[in-house]
Design a protein around this motif. Structure first.
Motif, PDB file in Angstrom:
ATOM      1  N   LEU A  43       0.702  -1.308   0.034  1.00 39.51           N
ATOM      2  CA  LEU A  43       0.276   0.014  -0.290  1.00 39.51           C
ATOM      3  C   LEU A  43       1.015   1.148  -0.065  1.00 39.51           C
ATOM      4  N   LEU A  44       2.041   1.246   0.464  1.00 38.94           N
ATOM      5  CA  LEU A  44       2.370   2.280   0.954  1.00 38.94           C
ATOM      6  C   LEU A  44       3.700   2.297  -0.097  1.00 38.94           C
ATOM      7  N   ARG A  45       4.316   3.677  -0.342  1.00 37.29           N
ATOM      8  CA  ARG A  45       5.507   3.537  -1.304  1.00 37.29           C
ATOM      9  C   ARG A  45       6.816   3.069  -0.853  1.00 37.29           C
ATOM     10  N   SER A  46       7.977   2.821  -1.707  1.00 36.85           N
ATOM     11  CA  SER A  46       8.627   3.068  -1.787  1.00 36.85           C
ATOM     12  C   SER A  46       9.981   3.742   0.235  1.00 36.85           C
ATOM     13  N   ASP A  47       9.686   4.928  -0.049  1.00 39.92           N
ATOM     14  CA  ASP A  47       9.828   5.981   0.647  1.00 39.92           C
ATOM     15  C   ASP A  47       9.264   5.867   1.913  1.00 39.92           C
ATOM     16  N   GLY A  48       7.902   4.781   1.849  1.00 37.64           N
ATOM     17  CA  GLY A  48       6.449   4.827   3.018  1.00 37.64           C
ATOM     18  C   GLY A  48       5.786   6.033   2.886  1.00 37.64           C
ATOM     19  N   ALA A  49       5.619   6.369   1.772  1.00 37.38           N
ATOM     20  CA  ALA A  49       4.857   7.576   2.108  1.00 37.38           C
ATOM     21  C   ALA A  49       3.626   6.772   0.941  1.00 37.38           C
ATOM     22  N   LEU A  50       1.956   7.116   1.502  1.00 35.50           N
ATOM     23  CA  LEU A  50       1.192   6.996   1.449  1.00 35.50           C
ATOM     24  C   LEU A  50       0.386   8.147   0.542  1.00 35.50           C
ATOM     25  N   SER A  51       0.089   7.745  -0.957  1.00 33.00           N
ATOM     26  CA  SER A  51       0.178   8.517  -2.013  1.00 33.00           C
ATOM     27  C   SER A  51      -1.642   9.549  -1.647  1.00 33.00           C
ATOM     28  N   PRO A  52      -2.209  10.117  -2.852  1.00 32.11           N
ATOM     29  CA  PRO A  52      -3.155  11.302  -2.125  1.00 32.11           C
ATOM     30  C   PRO A  52      -3.978  10.176  -2.606  1.00 32.11           C
ATOM     31  N   ARG A  53      -3.939   9.509  -3.727  1.00 31.76           N
ATOM     32  CA  ARG A  53      -4.401   8.502  -4.408  1.00 31.76           C
ATOM     33  C   ARG A  53      -5.140   7.230  -4.095  1.00 31.76           C
ATOM     34  N   THR A  54      -3.952   6.542  -3.124  1.00 39.51           N
ATOM     35  CA  THR A  54      -4.383   5.327  -2.313  1.00 39.51           C
ATOM     36  C   THR A  54      -5.462   6.367  -1.975  1.00 39.51           C
ATOM     37  N   LYS A  55      -5.371   6.940  -0.459  1.00 39.88           N
ATOM     38  CA  LYS A  55      -5.802   7.634   0.937  1.00 39.88           C
ATOM     39  C   LYS A  55      -7.278   8.371   0.454  1.00 39.88           C
ATOM     40  N   ALA A  56      -7.279   8.087  -0.697  1.00 35.92           N
ATOM     41  CA  ALA A  56      -8.441   8.526  -1.285  1.00 35.92           C
ATOM     42  C   ALA A  56      -9.235   7.394  -1.692  1.00 35.92           C
ATOM     43  N   ALA A  57      -8.165   6.422  -2.732  1.00 37.28           N
ATOM     44  CA  ALA A  57      -8.727   5.096  -3.243  1.00 37.28           C
ATOM     45  C   ALA A  57      -9.876   4.650  -2.281  1.00 37.28           C
ATOM     46  N   LEU A  58      -8.396   3.782  -0.986  1.00 35.10           N
ATOM     47  CA  LEU A  58      -9.521   3.434   0.136  1.00 35.10           C
ATOM     48  C   LEU A  58     -10.339   3.738   0.594  1.00 35.10           C
ATOM     49  N   ALA A  59     -10.799   5.129   0.187  1.00 34.80           N
ATOM     50  CA  ALA A  59     -11.524   5.907   1.140  1.00 34.80           C
ATOM     51  C   ALA A  59     -12.909   5.464   0.454  1.00 34.80           C
ATOM     52  N   ALA A  60     -12.864   5.799  -0.912  1.00 37.53           N
ATOM     53  CA  ALA A  60     -13.838   5.054  -1.590  1.00 37.53           C
ATOM     54  C   ALA A  60     -14.495   4.248  -2.052  1.00 37.53           C
ATOM     55  N   ALA A  61     -13.513   3.432  -1.465  1.00 41.40           N
ATOM     56  CA  ALA A  61     -13.931   1.806  -1.211  1.00 41.40           C
ATOM     57  C   ALA A  61     -14.708   1.382   0.342  1.00 41.40           C
ATOM     58  N   GLU A  62     -14.524   2.135   0.919  1.00 40.89           N
ATOM     59  CA  GLU A  62     -15.805   1.877   2.333  1.00 40.89           C
ATOM     60  C   GLU A  62     -17.011   3.164   1.817  1.00 40.89           C
ATOM     61  N   ASN A  63     -16.707   3.646   1.472  1.00 41.12           N
ATOM     62  CA  ASN A  63     -18.342   4.293   0.875  1.00 41.12           C
ATOM     63  C   ASN A  63     -19.438   3.682  -0.021  1.00 41.12           C
ATOM     64  N   ALA A  64     -18.053   2.782  -0.805  1.00 39.35           N
ATOM     65  CA  ALA A  64     -19.132   1.808  -1.953  1.00 39.35           C
ATOM     66  C   ALA A  64     -19.382   0.721  -1.182  1.00 39.35           C
ATOM     67  N   GLY A  65     -19.141  -0.045   0.123  1.00 39.55           N
ATOM     68  CA  GLY A  65     -19.855  -0.492   1.023  1.00 39.55           C
ATOM     69  C   GLY A  65     -18.808  -1.958   0.583  1.00 39.55           C
ATOM     70  N   ILE A  66     -17.476  -1.825   0.705  1.00 43.00           N
ATOM     71  CA  ILE A  66     -16.329  -2.599   0.403  1.00 43.00           C
ATOM     72  C   ILE A  66     -15.372  -2.417   2.099  1.00 43.00           C
ATOM     73  N   ARG A  67     -15.522  -3.124   2.730  1.00 45.99           N
ATOM     74  CA  ARG A  67     -15.102  -3.052   3.647  1.00 45.99           C
ATOM     75  C   ARG A  67     -13.057  -3.457   3.880  1.00 45.99           C
ATOM     76  N   VAL A  68     -12.097  -2.486   4.825  1.00 43.43           N
ATOM     77  CA  VAL A  68     -11.291  -2.610   3.677  1.00 43.43           C
ATOM     78  C   VAL A  68     -10.221  -2.843   5.428  1.00 43.43           C
ATOM     79  N   ALA A  69      -9.503  -4.156   5.088  1.00 44.71           N
ATOM     80  CA  ALA A  69      -8.189  -3.838   6.438  1.00 44.71           C
ATOM     81  C   ALA A  69      -7.402  -3.518   5.995  1.00 44.71           C
ATOM     82  N   LEU A  70      -6.572  -3.514   6.703  1.00 47.08           N
ATOM     83  CA  LEU A  70      -4.834  -3.352   6.640  1.00 47.08           C
ATOM     84  C   LEU A  70      -3.947  -4.163   8.184  1.00 47.08           C
ATOM     85  N   VAL A  71      -3.561  -5.126   6.833  1.00 48.20           N
ATOM     86  CA  VAL A  71      -2.969  -6.559   7.589  1.00 48.20           C
ATOM     87  C   VAL A  71      -1.374  -6.243   7.024  1.00 48.20           C
TER      88      VAL A  71
END
Length: 300
Positions: free
Chosen positions: A24-52
């Motif tokens: 999920l994180l880039r090689s420098d450890g960063a979380l991209s805005p696109r990825t954060k937005a996609a996780l939130a959009a998935a939850e809003n669409a009814g897809i649960r998200v678990a960080l494992v």
């Protein structure tokens, strides 16, 4: 196993489980805005998200602050955290078993050094390399057996072992054979570092048990990973994705392949899931509209 880039649009998981580092994180450890937005959009669409993740419980509050309010399975399955960070479940290593394991590994593999992850604390032996834990202020320093005696009652979620000479493959094989069924043995860094969890505690066992309690079957889960500690999880779910930057064993085991972590590969696949849902919704709306009587028509 034959891999395909993305599943058909008709496939939509009920739960997405994703590793963090290298996934999920880039090689420098960063979380991209696109990825954060996609996780939130998935939850809003009814897809649960678990960080494992293999990261310890003490890292969870900072992760949730960065990534968003999602369920976290930490320490390779040893703890489950609700979206507010509270510990919902824990599967620690019993202290007597931990002492026996440390002594057995130390006797079988001379030169090994240990670190210990507790619920909120971290301890290590003097020889354990600081590159593994960075610039943290660590109060528990000493032989592993003595550290275990200092913190009775605090859940021990993971034991880490490092060897200064052996290659990762040799060290991991020797450690796994020595531990046997007394612990789960894995690795996740590409360095000569081996991780031990309680017997039968993996990312997979905890994810499947937790999701089952949420009414989600394993075949309705899509999981993403890049390293060998992700393998049990990828093999346990219906839709497995190896990051293109992943370990060869992960690339061979997963059914699908996602773009690399530096290309926001998880986000790309999630966006496809959400687009598929929107496409099907539009099709259903169109089909219903086609059967509705128009102005001036007669229904009978």
């Amino acid at each position: 196993m034959t891999t395909v880039p993305f599943p058909p649009l008709a496939v939509r998981p009920k739960l997405v489980a994703t590793d963090l580092d290298g996934t999920l994180l880039r090689s420098d450890g960063a979380l991209s805005p696109r990825t954060k937005a996609a996780l939130a959009a998935a939850e809003n669409a009814g897809i649960r998200v678990a960080l494992v993740t293999g990261r310890p419980p003490r890292s969870v509050p900072a992760l949730l602050e960065r990534i968003g309010p999602h369920v976290v399975i930490a320490a390779n399955g040893a703890t489950v955290h609700s979206p507010d960070g509270a510990v919902a479940q824990a599967f620690p290593i019993p202290y007597p078993a931990a002492v026996r394991l440390v002594r057995r590994i130390r006797a079988a593999i001379p030169g090994v050094s240990f670190a210990l992850e507790f619920g909120e604390a971290f301890g290590h032996e003097p020889a354990y390399p600081d590159w593994s834990f960075g610039d943290e202020a660590v109060k528990l320093v000493g032989p592993a057996e003595e550290i275990l005696a200092q913190v009775p009652g605090s859940p021990l979620v993971k034991i880490l072992a490092q060897h200064p000479v052996l290659s990762l493959s040799d060290f991991h094989e020797q450690a796994r054979n020595t531990a046997g069924p007394s612990a789960e043995t894995t690795h996740s860094t590409g360095l000569s570092l081996v991780e031990f969890s309680a017997p039968r505690v993996t990312k997979a066992t905890t994810l499947v048990a937790w999701s089952s309690g949420q009414g989600i079957d394993s075949h309705d889960i899509a999981a993403f990973g890049d390293m060998p500690n992700d393998l049990p999880m990828l093999r346990a779910v219906g839709h497995s994705y190896a990051m293109s930057n992943g370990h060869p064993d992960v690339l061979a085991a997963a059914r699908h392949r996602a773009p690399s972590n530096d290309e926001d590969g998880v986000a790309q696949v999630l966006e496809g899931f959400i687009a598929a849902r929107d496409h099907r919704s539009a099709e259903r709306a169109g089909a219903c509209g086609a059967h509705e009587p128009g102005p001036g028509s007669s229904s009978g």
